[in-house]
Enzyme design. Structure first.
Site, mmCIF file in Angstrom:
data_model
loop_
_atom_site.group_PDB
_atom_site.id
_atom_site.type_symbol
_atom_site.label_atom_id
_atom_site.label_comp_id
_atom_site.label_asym_id
_atom_site.label_seq_id
_atom_site.Cartn_x
_atom_site.Cartn_y
_atom_site.Cartn_z
ATOM 1 N N GLU A 34 0.884 -1.257 -0.059
ATOM 2 C CA GLU A 34 -0.145 -0.077 -0.115
ATOM 3 C C GLU A 34 1.000 1.323 -0.109
ATOM 4 O O GLU A 34 1.637 1.321 0.806
ATOM 5 C CB GLU A 34 -0.990 0.087 1.259
ATOM 6 C CG GLU A 34 -1.908 1.037 1.309
ATOM 7 C CD GLU A 34 -3.053 1.336 2.351
ATOM 8 O OE1 GLU A 34 -2.414 1.488 3.612
ATOM 9 O OE2 GLU A 34 -3.994 0.658 2.302
ATOM 10 N N TYR A 68 -11.050 -2.401 3.172
ATOM 11 C CA TYR A 68 -10.417 -1.731 4.131
ATOM 12 C C TYR A 68 -11.208 -1.582 5.456
ATOM 13 O O TYR A 68 -12.011 -0.938 5.736
ATOM 14 C CB TYR A 68 -9.508 -0.536 3.966
ATOM 15 C CG TYR A 68 -8.576 -0.022 4.717
ATOM 16 C CD1 TYR A 68 -8.571 -0.067 6.169
ATOM 17 C CD2 TYR A 68 -7.309 0.049 4.271
ATOM 18 C CE1 TYR A 68 -7.685 0.420 6.886
ATOM 19 C CE2 TYR A 68 -6.301 0.601 5.048
ATOM 20 C CZ TYR A 68 -6.463 0.522 6.322
ATOM 21 O OH TYR A 68 -5.400 1.048 7.035
ATOM 22 N N ASP A 124 -4.776 10.710 8.803
ATOM 23 C CA ASP A 124 -3.767 9.977 9.270
ATOM 24 C C ASP A 124 -3.211 10.637 10.800
ATOM 25 O O ASP A 124 -3.642 12.050 10.934
ATOM 26 C CB ASP A 124 -2.359 10.353 8.285
ATOM 27 C CG ASP A 124 -2.608 9.427 7.184
ATOM 28 O OD1 ASP A 124 -2.767 8.246 7.247
ATOM 29 O OD2 ASP A 124 -2.677 10.212 6.188
#
Length: 281
Positions: A49, A175, A60
């Protein structure tokens, strides 16, 4: 054609889950990035990834935010990122490669042009961490036209309707987020409720399920596999290893920097090897 089905089939035959490390393209520098990627593959990564640096990475945590900054300061952009992907693809024709990129970039480039560039570079999948499945139709359509797998996030404790939407729209893999919040190892991941989510996703004929966010130890990988996930993705733990070596990589003369790169590669190979071993059922 996507390389994910062949990978998952091969691993299933061997009784293994997938281990997928994340690294930011252009980190720690553009010149060193490909050596880092090769170390991850040498360590046993089943797929990659790869992140494209962005100025406002809202999904993030601090560790990967700093990787975005380092890569941007090194001059890494979309085009140079894709050039790296192209070279990695040439060396590893069968390795699944996923791209993680914030939605503003493909939107600004134009969806048709963006996914066409991904296909030409050898990308298998694209995950947009800031685009929920309910807003993903245009991205999915453009991805499908270019032969790219659109990947969506299945949030923790998501409603049945959300899980069904993710199942219907995701290709390559789903995911599954292990906990609420941003990426990072500061908070532990959790497999609580994962078995139920996986069952719901598979009932809707979803792609295989990968668990991410906060995966930093072999025990967490093993727990994800035991809970029914088909694999695990680790990002911040990998990026933290890179970050710890940055001062030595950027200081001193060529011989010292080469020693530092060797030490970084050795640590990455060992880390990936340990995490991969934990996928074996």
């Amino acid at each position: 054609m996507s390389r994910y089905p062949a990978m998952f089939h091969r691993l299933s035959q061997r009784g293994e889950g997938a281990f997928v490390p994340f690294v930011m393209l252009g980190d720690p520098t553009a010149a060193l990035n490909e050596s880092v990627i090769e170390a991850l593959i040498e360590g046993g990564a089943d797929a990659l990834e790869l992140g494209v640096p962005f100025s406002d990475p809202v999904a993030d945590g601090p560790t990967i935010q700093r990787a975005h900054i380092r890569a941007l300061e090194a001059g890494t952009g979309l085009r140079s990122s894709m050039q790296v992907v192209t070279r990695v693809r040439e060396r590893h024709p069968d390795l699944p490669i996923g791209l993680l990129i914030y939605g503003n970039v493909p939107f600004a480039v134009g969806l048709e042009a963006f996914y066409g560039l991904c296909a030409a570079s050898g990308v298998d999948s694209v995950l947009l961490p800031d685009v929920p499945v309910r807003e993903g139709d245009a991205f999915s359509t453009a991805a499908r036209a270019a032969g790219i797998d659109a990947v969506y996030i299945a949030p923790p404790s998501a409603s049945a309707d959300t899980l069904d939407g993710v199942a219907r729209s995701s290709r390559g893999y789903v995911y599954a987020v292990s906990r609420v919040g941003v990426t990072g190892t500061e908070r532990a991941s959790s497999t609580a409720g994962l078995a139920q989510s996986v069952a719901r996703l598979r009932a809707e004929a979803a792609a295989p399920v990968m668990l991410g966010f906060g995966i930093s130890t072999p025990q967490q990988v093993a727990e994800a596999i035991a809970a029914g996930a088909d694999g695990a993705i680790s990002g911040s733990a990998v990026v933290r290893i890179i970050e710890e070596h940055v001062p030595a990589l950027l200081a001193g003369g060529p011989a010292g920097r080469q020693r530092a790169l060797g030490a970084l590669r050795e640590e990455l190979v060992a880390f990936v090897g340990t995490m991969k071993a934990a996928t074996r059922r």
